[in-house]
Every structure is written in C-alpha cells, then in structure tokens.
Design a protein around this motif. Sequence first.
Motif: not given
Length: 157
Positions: A50-55
Amino acid sequence: MPAAQWLDSGNLVARLNLPNMDGGAVDRVDVYASAVRGLLELEADGARQAKYLDFIDIYARLTENEEHRYRRWYPEEADIVTGFLQRARDEGIEQGMREGRAEGERAVLARLLRRRFGPLRGETAERLRRATEADLEAWADNVLDAGTLDEVFGTAR
C-alpha cells in the motif's frame, strides 16, 4: 537513468523508482505498469504494498487518459491493484473505527472518573491515554463499585 534498462529488474527499489527514471522511448503507461508489476511480484507484505503503491502513483502522475489506457492495456493488473486498494481502504476504515471506539471509551471513563473522584492528576490522565481497549473495559466495569481510584485501576492494597 534510463527506465528501459530496469523494466524487468528483480530489484524492488529499481522497479518502484521507474517513474522517476528517464522513460525515453518507453510509454509512461508501460513504465507505470512495470513498476506496479514489480511491486506485486517482489513485495509480499500488504502494508508495504500500500505504501509503495502510493509512492509509485505520486511519482508517476498519470493523466486521466493514461489511467484509462493502463486499465485497458493491463486489465488483470488493474483489477488486482483496485482490489488491493479497496482492501487497504477497508482495513483503514476498520482501524479508524476501532481507534474511534477506544477514544470514546477513554473519554467516557475519564468523565466518570472526574465525576466520581474529582479532577484527574496528570499520571491518571497519562494512564488513560496509554490504556489498551481491555484496560479501558475493565476499568469502566470497576468504576461502578470502586471507592478509590486505586480500586478502579486494580491497584488497591
């Protein structure tokens, strides 16, 4: 750094950073898709995904037209990402609801304690702030029969 050299890399950091690289002749949608595919293949942890997809989304800055092309060109991945994002949203909502319930219990217990025992000292307020849901429930039950704050918190001698 040319994105074309890293499109199929087994290095997660490289794949996540594809949108930051020089796309050259590679279509931006393909760069985005390769970054997302790398994330799904190389990172198993849902919270990190989730965090990396936001990135990836922040740095890719796809236009609405490019987002439509992504969904059309990569429908299976787009469905996975959509499902993943929905699960992450649902988990976030559930976590928010749990935290909201705990804050409500904390506020009601503090009000009952003030009404029964007068103003709360700093250490008592801090104890309430750090309390788990189980602590709050037990203390709320104790407040009805306790004669002192120590009895509420189960520390009576």
